[in-house]
Design an enzyme around this catalytic site. Sequence first.
Site, PDB file in Angstrom:
ATOM      1  N   ASP A   1      -2.958  -4.455   5.280  1.00 59.10           N
ATOM      2  CA  ASP A   1      -4.062  -5.417   5.987  1.00 59.10           C
ATOM      3  C   ASP A   1      -5.315  -4.727   5.379  1.00 59.10           C
ATOM      4  O   ASP A   1      -6.152  -5.207   6.141  1.00 59.10           O
ATOM      5  CB  ASP A   1      -3.781  -5.553   7.209  1.00 59.10           C
ATOM      6  CG  ASP A   1      -2.108  -6.135   7.345  1.00 59.10           C
ATOM      7  OD1 ASP A   1      -1.464  -6.601   6.486  1.00 59.10           O
ATOM      8  OD2 ASP A   1      -1.757  -6.301   8.522  1.00 59.10           O
TER       9      ASP A   1
ATOM     10  N   CYS B   1      10.674   0.896   0.470  1.00 59.77           N
ATOM     11  CA  CYS B   1      11.060  -0.325  -0.160  1.00 59.77           C
ATOM     12  C   CYS B   1      12.111  -1.016   0.795  1.00 59.77           C
ATOM     13  O   CYS B   1      12.970  -0.413   0.981  1.00 59.77           O
ATOM     14  CB  CYS B   1      11.414  -0.086  -1.488  1.00 59.77           C
ATOM     15  SG  CYS B   1      11.803  -1.688  -2.327  1.00 59.77           S
TER      16      CYS B   1
ATOM     17  N   LYS C   1       5.512   7.682   0.482  1.00 61.36           N
ATOM     18  CA  LYS C   1       5.080   6.569   0.936  1.00 61.36           C
ATOM     19  C   LYS C   1       6.149   5.860   1.904  1.00 61.36           C
ATOM     20  O   LYS C   1       7.264   5.804   1.457  1.00 61.36           O
ATOM     21  CB  LYS C   1       4.815   5.582  -0.299  1.00 61.36           C
ATOM     22  CG  LYS C   1       4.611   4.201   0.275  1.00 61.36           C
ATOM     23  CD  LYS C   1       3.179   3.849   0.312  1.00 61.36           C
ATOM     24  CE  LYS C   1       2.682   2.414   0.895  1.00 61.36           C
ATOM     25  NZ  LYS C   1       3.569   1.383   0.165  1.00 61.36           N
TER      26      LYS C   1
ATOM     27  N   GLY D   1      -3.634  -3.042  -1.296  1.00 60.67           N
ATOM     28  CA  GLY D   1      -2.308  -3.425  -1.717  1.00 60.67           C
ATOM     29  C   GLY D   1      -2.765  -5.099  -2.408  1.00 60.67           C
ATOM     30  O   GLY D   1      -3.537  -5.324  -3.380  1.00 60.67           O
ATOM     31  N   ARG D   2      -2.333  -6.094  -1.725  1.00 64.38           N
ATOM     32  CA  ARG D   2      -2.437  -7.199  -2.072  1.00 64.38           C
ATOM     33  C   ARG D   2      -3.780  -7.800  -2.167  1.00 64.38           C
ATOM     34  O   ARG D   2      -4.306  -8.753  -3.159  1.00 64.38           O
ATOM     35  CB  ARG D   2      -1.722  -8.230  -1.056  1.00 64.38           C
ATOM     36  CG  ARG D   2      -0.128  -7.965  -1.108  1.00 64.38           C
ATOM     37  CD  ARG D   2       0.371  -8.558   0.158  1.00 64.38           C
ATOM     38  NE  ARG D   2       0.217  -7.668   1.391  1.00 64.38           N
ATOM     39  CZ  ARG D   2       0.388  -8.188   2.481  1.00 64.38           C
ATOM     40  NH1 ARG D   2       1.038  -9.262   2.752  1.00 64.38           N
ATOM     41  NH2 ARG D   2       0.022  -7.519   3.604  1.00 64.38           N
TER      42      ARG D   2
ATOM     43  N   GLN E   1       5.408   6.436  -8.896  1.00 69.42           N
ATOM     44  CA  GLN E   1       6.113   6.507  -7.738  1.00 69.42           C
ATOM     45  C   GLN E   1       7.324   6.430  -8.274  1.00 69.42           C
ATOM     46  O   GLN E   1       7.823   5.383  -8.941  1.00 69.42           O
ATOM     47  CB  GLN E   1       5.723   5.124  -6.771  1.00 69.42           C
ATOM     48  CG  GLN E   1       6.489   5.125  -5.592  1.00 69.42           C
ATOM     49  CD  GLN E   1       6.486   4.142  -4.554  1.00 69.42           C
ATOM     50  OE1 GLN E   1       6.774   2.985  -5.091  1.00 69.42           O
ATOM     51  NE2 GLN E   1       5.930   4.468  -3.449  1.00 69.42           N
TER      52      GLN E   1
HETATM   53  C1  FMN Z   1       4.275  -7.583  -4.587  1.00 70.30           C
HETATM   54  C2  FMN Z   1       4.301  -6.186  -4.168  1.00 70.30           C
HETATM   55  C3  FMN Z   1       4.961  -5.066  -4.560  1.00 70.30           C
HETATM   56  C4  FMN Z   1       5.175  -3.810  -3.701  1.00 70.30           C
HETATM   57  N1  FMN Z   1       5.582  -2.825  -4.346  1.00 70.30           N
HETATM   58  C5  FMN Z   1       5.500  -1.443  -3.906  1.00 70.30           C
HETATM   59  C6  FMN Z   1       6.053  -0.353  -4.517  1.00 70.30           C
HETATM   60  O1  FMN Z   1       6.613  -0.592  -5.593  1.00 70.30           O
HETATM   61  N2  FMN Z   1       5.970   0.779  -3.781  1.00 70.30           N
HETATM   62  C7  FMN Z   1       5.491   0.910  -2.575  1.00 70.30           C
HETATM   63  O2  FMN Z   1       5.345   1.932  -2.029  1.00 70.30           O
HETATM   64  N3  FMN Z   1       4.948  -0.180  -2.079  1.00 70.30           N
HETATM   65  C8  FMN Z   1       4.986  -1.198  -2.635  1.00 70.30           C
HETATM   66  N4  FMN Z   1       4.297  -2.413  -1.921  1.00 70.30           N
HETATM   67  C9  FMN Z   1       3.818  -2.147  -0.606  1.00 70.30           C
HETATM   68  C10 FMN Z   1       2.320  -1.951  -0.687  1.00 70.30           C
HETATM   69  O3  FMN Z   1       2.129  -0.726  -1.346  1.00 70.30           O
HETATM   70  C11 FMN Z   1       1.712  -2.060   0.609  1.00 70.30           C
HETATM   71  O4  FMN Z   1       1.926  -0.988   1.408  1.00 70.30           O
HETATM   72  C12 FMN Z   1       1.759  -3.076   1.357  1.00 70.30           C
HETATM   73  O5  FMN Z   1       1.718  -4.331   0.575  1.00 70.30           O
HETATM   74  C13 FMN Z   1       0.729  -3.396   2.552  1.00 70.30           C
HETATM   75  O6  FMN Z   1      -0.319  -3.177   2.038  1.00 70.30           O
HETATM   76  P1  FMN Z   1      -1.549  -4.574   1.780  1.00 70.30           P
HETATM   77  O7  FMN Z   1      -1.564  -5.171   3.003  1.00 70.30           O
HETATM   78  O8  FMN Z   1      -2.665  -3.808   1.278  1.00 70.30           O
HETATM   79  O9  FMN Z   1      -0.892  -5.392   0.843  1.00 70.30           O
HETATM   80  C14 FMN Z   1       4.187  -3.763  -2.336  1.00 70.30           C
HETATM   81  C15 FMN Z   1       3.933  -4.954  -1.979  1.00 70.30           C
HETATM   82  C16 FMN Z   1       3.769  -6.077  -2.774  1.00 70.30           C
HETATM   83  C17 FMN Z   1       3.131  -7.238  -1.952  1.00 70.30           C
END
Ligand code: FMN
Length: 328
Positions: free
Chosen positions: A186, A84, A123, A208-209, A54
């Site tokens: 989520d 972001c 994204k 993600g998380r 990315q």
């Molecule tokens: C620590 C952290 C770093 C992230 N870095 C990026 C990133 O570099 N690029 C991006 O598109 N999303 C980034 N995200 C967002 C995640 O890709 C994702 O869209 C968001 O956390 C929601 O999904 P989740 O609930 O599964 O975590 C980041 C999220 C977290 C928590």
Amino acid sequence: MAGVSVQAFRRQGRRYGAGLVCSEMVSCAGLSHGNERTLGYLRIGAGERPLAVQIFGSEPGVMAEAARMVEDAGADLVDVNFGCPVRKVTKTGAGATLLEDPERACRIVERVSTAVSVPVTVKMRRGLENGSRAALELGPRLVDAGAASLTLHPRSARQMYTGGADHSLTAELVERVDVPIVASGDITSRARAQAVLASTGAAAVMVGRAAQGNPWAVAEIAGGGAGEPTREEVVAELVLFIRETVAELGEKRATGFLKKFYGWYLGHGRFRRPFKQELVQLGTLEEGGERLFAAAPGARDVLARLQAEGAADDGVLLELPISIYGGG
Ligand SMILES: Cc1cc2nc3c(=O)[nH]c(=O)nc-3n(C[C@H](O)[C@H](O)[C@H](O)COP(=O)(O)O)c2cc1C
């Protein structure tokens, strides 16, 4: 994920069933200036493909040049960050700001998709402000500009990570475009993934998380889960993660980077709380590894098995001219 998706994390995701993994976001300006640390993000190992790298930035020409470097490094997809929410990024006109600057966003996708032959994906968040529907307006225009797929994390930039992801917007986006939509936000269990896929018509979910220190959640979501890991499995994966991260970042950078991962691995009621504190305070990562093995001696065998299965395969497809990367 910035500060999380190092090579060890991506390889681990692939081993536990992720169909596609993604790099941390990489600064186009950094690539364009030949910044060594930024170039280091383009190291791609054999065990982590298919891989999306990315990029973020605001200048279409610089983004196109960066995309070419990403393609040359061996990435299977170039993903563009329009999500972001962090001020350091948005104040430069990059990240989520581009959701409200559709002309520029489209020019970026047009230039980037013309520059490379691999698919270009985007994204997005829903918009900058709560209640915004900017991503729904922008999505179809990005597809016209050349985006092969869109991922939506339906929170506003203002929300950061508070509240919930409103996947009714994901469903609306699916209706508006004819490229695959990926639902992000989520997704923490297979049941949740199935519910989001069914209610939105999305082609895939992004985790993600939930994957942080927990590849077993990825396996469960992907349908190959074998339940909660044993303490031995947790320690073996954590020690492997530490070793691979040291190999990638160097001991000094890895020490700071890894701190947050102890809690992620050892939480979930797997180990008593003070154990994590103890590990963080140890002098070297080597000592940390020894302390972990002492807490679960059988983990040595599990680690040996993982290594025999090629888990630590770090063959580099393209060795970039990086002289001091890894040192700090
Ligand atoms: C620590 C952290 C770093 C992230 N870095 C990026 C990133 O570099 N690029 C991006 O598109 N999303 C980034 N995200 C967002 C995640 O890709 C994702 O869209 C968001 O956390 C929601 O999904 P989740 O609930 O599964 O975590 C980041 C999220 C977290 C928590």
